[in-house]
Design a protein around this motif. Structure first.
Motif, PDB file in Angstrom:
ATOM      1  N   ASP A 268      76.372  -8.052  31.166  1.00 54.68           N
ATOM      2  CA  ASP A 268      75.416  -7.214  30.418  1.00 54.68           C
ATOM      3  C   ASP A 268      75.765  -5.727  30.468  1.00 54.68           C
ATOM      4  O   ASP A 268      74.989  -4.907  29.970  1.00 54.68           O
ATOM      5  CB  ASP A 268      73.979  -7.429  30.901  1.00 54.68           C
ATOM      6  CG  ASP A 268      73.504  -8.853  30.693  1.00 54.68           C
ATOM      7  OD1 ASP A 268      73.932  -9.480  29.695  1.00 54.68           O
ATOM      8  OD2 ASP A 268      72.724  -9.353  31.518  1.00 54.68           O
ATOM      9  N   ASP A 269      76.908  -5.383  31.060  1.00 46.81           N
ATOM     10  CA  ASP A 269      77.368  -3.990  30.947  1.00 46.81           C
ATOM     11  C   ASP A 269      77.732  -3.697  29.500  1.00 46.81           C
ATOM     12  O   ASP A 269      78.207  -4.563  28.769  1.00 46.81           O
ATOM     13  CB  ASP A 269      78.594  -3.756  31.827  1.00 46.81           C
ATOM     14  CG  ASP A 269      78.230  -3.454  33.266  1.00 46.81           C
ATOM     15  OD1 ASP A 269      77.036  -3.316  33.545  1.00 46.81           O
ATOM     16  OD2 ASP A 269      79.149  -3.369  34.107  1.00 46.81           O
ATOM     17  N   VAL A 270      77.497  -2.463  29.089  1.00 46.17           N
ATOM     18  CA  VAL A 270      77.876  -2.026  27.750  1.00 46.17           C
ATOM     19  C   VAL A 270      78.952  -0.959  27.895  1.00 46.17           C
ATOM     20  O   VAL A 270      78.733   0.074  28.538  1.00 46.17           O
ATOM     21  CB  VAL A 270      76.666  -1.466  26.979  1.00 46.17           C
ATOM     22  CG1 VAL A 270      77.106  -0.950  25.599  1.00 46.17           C
ATOM     23  CG2 VAL A 270      75.592  -2.538  26.817  1.00 46.17           C
ATOM     24  N   ILE A 271      80.115  -1.225  27.335  1.00 49.58           N
ATOM     25  CA  ILE A 271      81.204  -0.257  27.394  1.00 49.58           C
ATOM     26  C   ILE A 271      81.460   0.283  25.992  1.00 49.58           C
ATOM     27  O   ILE A 271      81.286  -0.410  24.988  1.00 49.58           O
ATOM     28  CB  ILE A 271      82.485  -0.881  27.972  1.00 49.58           C
ATOM     29  CG1 ILE A 271      82.995  -2.013  27.075  1.00 49.58           C
ATOM     30  CG2 ILE A 271      82.256  -1.392  29.387  1.00 49.58           C
ATOM     31  CD1 ILE A 271      84.365  -2.533  27.486  1.00 49.58           C
ATOM     32  N   SER A 272      81.826   1.534  25.944  1.00 50.99           N
ATOM     33  CA  SER A 272      82.141   2.191  24.674  1.00 50.99           C
ATOM     34  C   SER A 272      83.658   2.217  24.485  1.00 50.99           C
ATOM     35  O   SER A 272      84.392   2.563  25.412  1.00 50.99           O
ATOM     36  CB  SER A 272      81.584   3.616  24.649  1.00 50.99           C
ATOM     37  OG  SER A 272      80.173   3.598  24.760  1.00 50.99           O
ATOM     38  N   VAL A 273      84.065   1.832  23.302  1.00 49.68           N
ATOM     39  CA  VAL A 273      85.495   1.824  22.958  1.00 49.68           C
ATOM     40  C   VAL A 273      85.732   2.898  21.916  1.00 49.68           C
ATOM     41  O   VAL A 273      85.110   2.888  20.848  1.00 49.68           O
ATOM     42  CB  VAL A 273      85.938   0.450  22.414  1.00 49.68           C
ATOM     43  CG1 VAL A 273      87.431   0.455  22.131  1.00 49.68           C
ATOM     44  CG2 VAL A 273      85.571  -0.659  23.383  1.00 49.68           C
TER      45      VAL A 273
END
Length: 349
Positions: A268-273
């Motif tokens: 459920d981590d949200v990473i930005s690309v």
């Protein structure tokens, strides 16, 4: 006289040993040519064949289940960005967008981690409908130049990217010229995720196929720019993006390693690309995907090996059951040769 007797007896012994070896050799050759050498001759009786099929099938199925479980435990995220990263006004003419240097190619996307991803997390770029196995494309390179640089002068195999205004190009050829040039960076919240881009190429390629004293010369200086540029101050043996790209793929859909994230990502981590959509795949209806993947002792996500083992094992057990039914319904006792064709008696007139 005593010395002469000893020498003559030793000569006789040597002659006898030589003749013995020759006789053994001739006997072996005779047995080999007559196919009479001792050999293992198993009796392939129906129970033996059925047992072998059963045993091999029972061995293959657990191996397939273990391999399939290892493959399914890989966490993989695949994001296709070549369509979404094109601005709305240019989606009807993507080729014009990618060729216009005045338009920003920057693109951002948020990805949600579905399961816990244990480091190292491998970053790949995937290209579809890209035929790196095309004959003219594969031949347009010079391995000796990659290793020796300008010391090797014959670059005719690199045509049409062998020279620019009479000056040699290093590295030459269409493969190097079309080097992939999209870039990726990642962050989790306000913290940047470091991407390790070292040791992504094969060690044998770095040490034996690309020169440590060979530097890019006159690369991407022509009128038609292909893909990424290379730092002229870094030797080819350290330009690992190039080394990975130069190992061409045999299939039109392939993945190549971009780097590694060496810290765990939680579910459920949200990473930005943040990526730059520079590479032109629109002219040949190709597609680009960003892939984040973990690995197991078996490698990345690939169900083929597990499914193959399970399928073959199941087939062998099925065949063993069929043979068993046939043998039960129509058994042939040992030593019963009455049904053999050469024992049939002709009918008297």
């Amino acid at each position: 006289m005593e010395m002469d007797g000893r020498s003559s007896s030793s000569a006789v012994i040597e002659a006898d040993s030589v003749s013995l070896q020759q006789s053994r050799r001739s006997k072996f050759i005779h047995q080999f040519t007559q196919q009479s050498l001792p050999a293992c001759k198993p009796v392939l009786s129906p129970p033996f064949v059925i047992s072998v099929f059963f045993v091999v099938g029972l061995i293959f199925i657990p191996i397939g289940i273990v391999a399939l479980h290892a493959s399914r435990s890989v966490v993989e995220i695949v994001y296709r960005y070549d369509g979404e990263c094109v601005p709305e006004p240019y989606r009807s003419n993507k080729l014009a967008y990618i060729k216009d240097d005045s338009i920003s190619k920057n693109c951002s996307k948020s990805l949600k981690i579905p399961k816990h991803m244990k480091a190292p997390i491998y970053i790949y770029y995937q290209l579809d409908n890209y035929y790196q196995n095309h004959r003219r494309y594969v031949k347009s390179r010079n391995d000796k130049q990659l290793l020796h640089g300008l010391k090797y002068h014959d670059a005719s195999s690199c045509h049409p990217e062998d020279a620019n205004h009479g000056h040699p190009i290093v590295p030459c050829g269409l493969i190097a010229w079309s080097l992939f040039n999209d870039t990726y960076s990642f962050s989790r919240g306000v913290v940047d995720l470091k991407v390790n881009r070292k040791n992504i190429a094969w060690k044998s390629d770095r040490e034996h196929k690309f020169g440590k004293q060979v530097y890019p010369v006159n690369f991407q200086n022509g009128t038609l720019i292909g893909g990424a540029n290379l730092d002229p101050n870094i030797p080819l043996s350290d330009q690992e993006d190039l080394i990975v790209w130069m190992r061409t793929s045999a299939l039109p859909t392939f993945r190549k390693l971009y780097g590694r994230i060496e810290e765990d990502l939680d579910a459920d981590d949200v990473i930005s690309v943040n990526l730059f959509n520079n590479y032109n795949t629109y002219s040949f209806s190709g597609s680009k995907k960003l892939v984040l993947s973990t690995s197991t002792w078996l490698g990345g996500h690939n169900d083929f090996l597990g499914i193959a083992y399970i399928s073959i094992g199941t087939s062998l057990i099925f065949i063993a059951f069929v043979f068993l039914l046939l043998h039960v319904n129509n058994p042939r006792p040992y030593g019963d040769t009455s049904n053999l064709s050469w024992n049939w008696k002709p009918i008297s007139s």
